[in-house]
Structures are given as C-alpha cells and as structure tokens.
Design a protein around this motif. Structure first.
Motif, short mmCIF file in Angstrom:
data_model
loop_
_atom_site.label_atom_id
_atom_site.label_comp_id
_atom_site.label_asym_id
_atom_site.label_seq_id
_atom_site.Cartn_x
_atom_site.Cartn_y
_atom_site.Cartn_z
N ASP A 104 135.43 -23.56 79.19
CA ASP A 104 134.59 -23.07 80.27
C ASP A 104 133.65 -21.96 79.82
N VAL A 115 130.74 -19.88 78.59
CA VAL A 115 129.31 -20.14 78.41
C VAL A 115 128.60 -18.96 77.77
N VAL A 116 128.86 -17.77 78.28
CA VAL A 116 128.01 -16.63 77.92
C VAL A 116 128.12 -16.30 76.44
N LEU A 161 126.47 -18.83 74.37
CA LEU A 161 125.02 -18.65 74.42
C LEU A 161 124.54 -17.71 73.31
N ALA A 179 130.08 -26.98 78.18
CA ALA A 179 129.73 -26.00 79.20
C ALA A 179 128.31 -25.49 78.97
N ARG A 180 127.98 -25.23 77.72
CA ARG A 180 126.66 -24.72 77.37
C ARG A 180 125.59 -25.76 77.69
N MET A 222 125.86 -28.10 79.97
CA MET A 222 125.71 -28.16 81.42
C MET A 222 124.83 -27.02 81.91
N PHE A 223 125.06 -25.84 81.37
CA PHE A 223 124.29 -24.66 81.78
C PHE A 223 122.80 -24.90 81.56
N ILE A 247 121.34 -27.60 83.93
CA ILE A 247 121.09 -27.17 85.31
C ILE A 247 119.76 -26.42 85.35
N ARG A 248 119.49 -25.64 84.30
CA ARG A 248 118.25 -24.88 84.28
C ARG A 248 117.03 -25.77 84.09
N ILE A 266 117.85 -31.04 86.03
CA ILE A 266 119.12 -31.32 86.69
C ILE A 266 119.23 -32.81 86.99
N ILE A 321 125.16 -34.10 85.00
CA ILE A 321 125.89 -32.84 85.11
C ILE A 321 127.12 -33.01 85.99
N VAL A 322 126.93 -33.74 87.11
CA VAL A 322 128.06 -33.93 88.01
C VAL A 322 129.11 -34.81 87.35
N ALA A 351 130.92 -32.52 85.31
CA ALA A 351 131.79 -31.71 86.17
C ALA A 351 133.01 -32.52 86.60
N SER A 386 136.54 -24.94 86.61
CA SER A 386 135.53 -24.27 85.79
C SER A 386 134.50 -23.55 86.65
N LEU A 434 131.55 -22.94 85.86
CA LEU A 434 130.29 -23.65 85.77
C LEU A 434 130.22 -24.80 86.76
N VAL A 435 131.36 -25.49 86.92
CA VAL A 435 131.41 -26.60 87.88
C VAL A 435 131.18 -26.08 89.28
N TYR A 470 124.80 -25.14 93.50
CA TYR A 470 123.41 -25.49 93.21
C TYR A 470 123.03 -26.76 93.96
N ILE A 471 123.94 -27.74 93.92
CA ILE A 471 123.66 -29.03 94.55
C ILE A 471 123.73 -28.93 96.08
N TYR A 497 126.76 -13.17 85.08
CA TYR A 497 125.54 -13.64 84.47
C TYR A 497 125.18 -15.05 84.93
N ILE A 498 126.17 -15.95 84.85
CA ILE A 498 125.87 -17.37 85.05
C ILE A 498 125.38 -17.66 86.46
N LEU A 536 121.63 -19.09 87.48
CA LEU A 536 121.39 -20.46 87.91
C LEU A 536 120.99 -20.56 89.38
#
Lengths: 262, 389
Positions: free
Chosen positions: A198, A200-201, A204, A215-216, A218-219, A222-223, A226, A230-231, A234, B220, B222-223, B229-230, B330-331, B335
């Motif tokens: 999980d 990410v930071v 990064l 995870a990275r 996905m991040f 999303i930016r 999308i 991604i889903v 997930a 997660s 992120l999930v 987001y969705i 941050y995340i 986002l």
C-alpha cells in the motif's frame, strides 16, 4: 421510541458511509465501457485482461510482489530479534521502544525527502534495495507490535523447562519460543506485506522508473488517465486483503485452539 | 558470567534493528534538518572569497584581497550551472546581483590581465553587495526556517515579515491545520456517538458495527481514495443519485475542492477515532448510566456528567491520532483536492521533487516533524496513563 429510531438511523448511515465507497466501486471493475460511471452497459473482464497484458501494469504487479516479499523478510527478521531483546530487561527499553515505533507517526513525505537524499549519497538511488529498505522502515513497527504481543503470551517456564532438560538457547528458540510465537510472527509478516503493497509516498521518492509498484502505478493513473483498470487493480487489492485477513483469522483460531487446555 | 552473557546476547538481538533504523530512519530525518539550515552554495563555489570575507568587519570599505579573491574565484568557476546557483543565491539576498554578476563574469572571462572590479561596475564599491556575499558565505543559515513561516531578515539583520504575496507558507500551514482540525472534529462528531452505540449494543449488532470500522481500516488507503474519486465525480454515484431523485438540477462540485478532501479524509481516519473511544467505553461499568438515571439525572445530564468525562481520554487519544495523521497527509489531498487544497506535505514534495529546493523542503519538513513529534509525545503520555490506570 424516537430515540431508538434515531440511533438506528445514525448507526445505519455511518455503516453505509464506511462501507459504501468500497462496495460501490467494485462492480465498475467489470464494466465493458471505458468510463468509471454507472450504469454499467455490460459486464466484461477486459480491464483485468489489461492489468495482465499491459506492460506498465503487469510489471508494477510483479514489482509489488518482489518488493513486498523483500520487505516482509527483512522486517520480520529485524522484528523478531528486537522483540526477543525487548522481552528481556534491556537498558533504555522505553526509549528504544519509542524509537522503534516512531516510523508509524513521522510524516511520510519528510522521511521520503530524507531517504531520497540519503540513497543518492550512499550511491544506490532508484534500486529495488532502496525501495525495500524504505518500506521496511515503515513496516517494522507493525511487525514489532505484533510479535511483542505474542511473546508476552508465552510462559517463561516452558522455555526454562526446555533449557533444564539440556536444550541449547538456539534449540530453545527454534523448538519452543518460535513455534509458540508463530501466530504473532505470521500476522506481523502479513502486516508488513500489506504495508509494503500500500505504500505510495516513500515509493514516490526512492523508486526509479524500474521499481514502480502497483500502488504507485494506481496513484499516477488516477492523476493522469483515470480508467476502469484502476478499479480492477483496486478489486485485486480488496480480494487480496480479504484473503490475507482470512489467513490471519485461521492462524489465530488455530493458535487459540492449540493453546486451549485439552 | 551468566549476567554478562545475557547482556551481550540482548545487545546482539537489539543491535540490528537499532542500526537499521539509525541509518535509514534517524539519519534521513537528520539530513532533512541539516538541509534546512545549511547553505553551502557560495562557500563551496567561491572558496577564496569566503576566506577573504571572513576577515572583514562588514562595515568598512571592502578590502583589495576580497576583490582579488572574487576575481580569482570567478575565473576558476567555469561550471555555468554552479555559477547559476551562486548568482541565484546572491540575488535572493540582494536584488541587482543577477545583472551585476552577468556583467562581471563576462568581463573576467574576456580579459587576460589584472581587472579592477570597480571599473567593471560601480556597484562593487557599494558595501551592501559585499555584505550580501559575506552573509551568503556562512555555511549555516536560518533563512529557510524563517521563510517557512514567511519571515526574513531585513538589511539590518532584524527579523521581519516577508512582503505580502511573496510567500504563501503561512497560509498553507494554516490551511493544513484548519483541514486537520475540521477532519478531527468531523471524525469526533461521527465517531463518539458511533463508539457509544457499538459499546451499548451486544451480539451481532456490535460485531457488525465494529466490522464496518475495521474493514475500511484494512483496505488500502489508495483504494479508498480512488473510491471517493469515483463517487464524488460530477457523473459519480452521489451526484447521479441526487440528480435522478430530483433533489438537484445540476451536479454538486465535490471533486477537486475542500469538501471532497474533508469527506475522503474523514472516511479514511474515522476508524482511528472510533477504536480508542470504543476501547475506553467498554471498560466503563455498565451500571453507571442506569444508576445516574435512578438518581434522577436526565439522559443528557447523565451523559455530560458521567459518560463524557470517562470517555474523554479516549476522545483525546483518538483526536490526537487523527489530527497527527491528517497533518502529514499527502495522497488524499493530492488526488481529491484542487490546487487550493494542497497541504504542507504537497508543498514539501513540490520543493523536493519539482524544484530541487532542498533547503525549503527541509525547513517545511522540520516544522511538520516538530509539530508531529510534540503531538506524539502528548499522545504517548496520555496512553501511558490509560494503561497505567
């Protein structure tokens, strides 16, 4: 009567708030459309196929598994040793424990900046080793807490009995302490793997283009663009979580059964 | 003998993790702090000038040695990137350095014989420029730390506020604290009654309420952020539902703004509020509330005088935990939020990866780290008392 109704409504609303986001997005993983919206025109596995075939996704999944495995191994070994030490009377035990748990609360961005500078200085930026080390720093507290808890449940007399029967300290550890602590070790390992998956930071900051994790990936998707992929990712995450959670439950149930007096 | 062996054994066990965290956790944090206060650009690239200026008393006429040293340094500094760093650093201390240095460097590089700086530009007779050089040769500086809270030194060295519009760090810090406070409040307003409800129920109802808290915690981050987001999009589930029910004509803007950030962060951090409060509540004897009622207290009075004071420690623990976590987020803001919702972590990440301004990244990181560690200390004392009681 109205108070009971209010309580029920509040409880139900909060449960929905907590669970709905997770449940609501999952069907989108199976959409045939390229949009992340309802209604779903028809069901298809195209987005899972994309995860398996498209290079960026496939490589990120492999990277995540590799880095997760490395993190689990490293943090579990370090965690077992430290937990064994903290169980004895150590000088500065409280201070050590505080330092060992501190990575849980230090803001990831600050640690990420420091690690990036450090790895550049040490000469191994953008390597798998760097990412595994970074993930281990934040995974170790969870491992430590979990193993410490299981060691506390062990009766000293069992180990003393083994020693009095002539077992060497190493043998006592392998044959008595470790098997008894196994549930804690396993849940620590699972937590470490989940943390790495999980994270990410830090990734990064310390990972190069060749170490992008799921995870990275996905991040950044999303930016940038999308898509239902991604889903689908997930969905894999959630299924993985449920699987790992189930595994832990089995381990603990087994431990509880063997600990119960026959 | 045994005691000695036990001690060395313990040391051998605790050593690997201590070493590991020392190198890969404490050291990086110290590196960040060092970045915040170190200012090596000028002293590293203009070594002779640095040496010459250190003997100067800052007020008198600049000496000939200083002038010669600067010319020599500029002659030997043929790396344009390094020269650019030096000029940028000097110009930030004294406006006008950019043009002055461009002119001087061109003259120094063209000529072969001895050069008089004053002939190239009269500004080299101005003490202010030399003072800027003298200050910039100091290897340590509080410039970044001051800039992190929108302060700076003026010409006389006093600490003053930066001109309005030049830096927005104070605003971003305030925003970070405000978002964290709102999220803490929201999680408390939902989490306290929820924990009370879970503690009052029993059997499968309690299990359901607890599972609803634990399941997201296990999922997660992120999930969960992706899910919001969705859901929050203009065509997302929430807006489609509201529009199709006829409650709205056009979709509410929920994504890329503060509302979205607060909703998603509240969801992510709610478990950290519910669990500490719940663990305090289930330890409270169940007959206290009926006892209060039998003595004539109304439910509200009984809650305010009995349950709330007893639950306060759990609320404080949960609140600190949520606030601390929210500060460093941050995340989710990256986002879900728009450009005006970025918190201090995003700014640190921008300085570090976007503009390679390690000094500012370090200074802001130091502020964030200091606040977090203080809060963690308070939390540690609080939870120690709870377990000790």
């Amino acid at each position: 009567m109205t108070i009971r109704l209010l309580k029920f409504l509040f409880g139900a609303a909060t449960v929905i708030f907590l669970l709905a986001p997770l449940l609501a997005i999952l069907p989108i993983a199976f959409t045939s459309s390229s949009f992340l919206a309802y209604p779903i025109p028809s069901f298809s596995d195209r987005w899972f196929a994309e995860l398996a075939t498209e290079d960026a996704w496939r490589r990120s999944i492999v990277n995540s598994l590799l880095i997760g495995a490395g993190t689990t191994l490293l943090s579990t070994v370090l965690g077992i040793l430290a937990a064994l030490a903290l169980r004895r009377r150590v000088v500065f035990a409280a201070a050590l424990r505080t330092i060992f748990l501190l990575p849980m609360v230090v803001p990831a961005v600050v640690l990420g900046v420091g690690l990036q500078i450090l790895f550049a200085g040490l000469g191994f930026p953008n390597t798998f080793a760097a990412v595994i080390v970074a993930h281990t720093v934040v995974a170790v507290p969870f491992v430590l807490v979990s193993i410490t808890a299981s060691l506390e449940g062990i009766d000293y007399r069992t180990e003393r009995a083994a020693a009095s029967l002539g077992a060497s300290p190493a043998k006592v550890f392998w044959k008595v302490t470790l098997p008894l602590a196994m549930p804690g070790v396993l849940s620590g390992a699972v937590l470490a793997f989940a943390t790495s998956l999980d994270e990410v930071v830090l990734t990064l900051f310390v990972a190069g283009p060749n170490q992008l994790t799921l995870a990275r990936q996905m991040f950044s998707s999303i930016r940038e663009n999308i898509s239902p992929a991604i889903v689908a990712a997930a969905f894999l995450f959630i299924v993985g979580t449920i699987f790992l959670g189930g595994l832990l439950a089995v381990v603990h149930r087994r431990a509880a059964r063997s600990a119960a007096p026959a | 003998m045994n005691a000695f062996r036990r001690h060395t054994g313990t040391f051998a066990l605790v050593f690997p993790l201590t070493l590991f965290l020392g190198v890969f956790f404490i050291w990086p944090l110290l590196t960040v702090l060092q970045q915040a206060v170190s200012d090596p650009v000028v002293s590293k690239n203009l070594p002779r000038t640095t040496a010459a200026v250190s003997a100067w008393n800052i007020t008198s006429e600049p000496s000939d040695e200083m002038r010669t040293a600067l010319v020599d340094d500029l002659k030997s500094l043929d790396d344009d990137q390094k020269l650019g760093e030096v000029v940028r650093r000097l110009n930030s201390a004294q406006p006008g350095f950019r043009t002055l240095m461009r002119k001087t460097v061109a003259a120094v590089r063209d000529s072969t014989g001895p050069i008089s700086l004053a002939e190239i530009d009269a500004r080299w007779n101005d003490v202010a420029f030399w003072r800027a050089i003298a200050e910039a040769t100091e290897p340590y500086t509080d410039r970044n730390l001051l800039a992190a809270v929108d302060l700076q030194h003026d010409a006389s060295g006093a600490i003053v506020a930066m001109p309005a519009g030049e830096s927005a760090n104070q605003a971003i810090l305030l925003r970070t604290f405000a978002v964290a406070a709102v999220v803490t409040l929201a999680t408390c307003l939902i989490g306290l009654p929820y924990a009370m409800l879970a503690a009052a129920l029993s059997g499968w109802r309690r299990q359901l309420l607890l599972a609803a808290v634990l399941l997201p915690l296990w999922t997660s981050l992120l999930v969960r952020t992706a899910a919001w987001y969705i859901l929050l999009q203009d065509k997302g589930l929430i807006n489609s539902l509201l529009v199709s029910l006829g409650l709205l004509d056009s979709p509410l803007p929920l994504l890329f703004n503060r509302t979205g950030v607060v909703i998603a962060m509240t969801h992510v951090l709610l478990p950290f509020m519910v669990l500490p409060i719940y663990s305090v509540l289930i330890a409270i004897p169940r007959n206290l509330m009926p006892a209060a009622a039998s003595l004539g207290a109304s439910p509200i009075r009984a809650f305010l005088h009995i349950l709330l004071p007893l639950a306060l420690r759990g609320i404080a623990s949960g609140g600190l935990l949520v606030f601390m976590a929210a500060l460093g987020y941050y995340i989710t803001p990256a986002l879900i939020g728009g450009p005006k919702d970025q918190m201090i972590s995003s700014v640190i990440a921008f300085y570090a990866t976007g503009s390679a301004n390690w000094g500012m990244a370090g200074a802001l990181g130091m502020v964030l780290l200091a606040v977090t560690i203080v809060l963690y200390g308070v939390y540690g004392r609080l939870s120690m008392k709870t377990t000790g009681a």
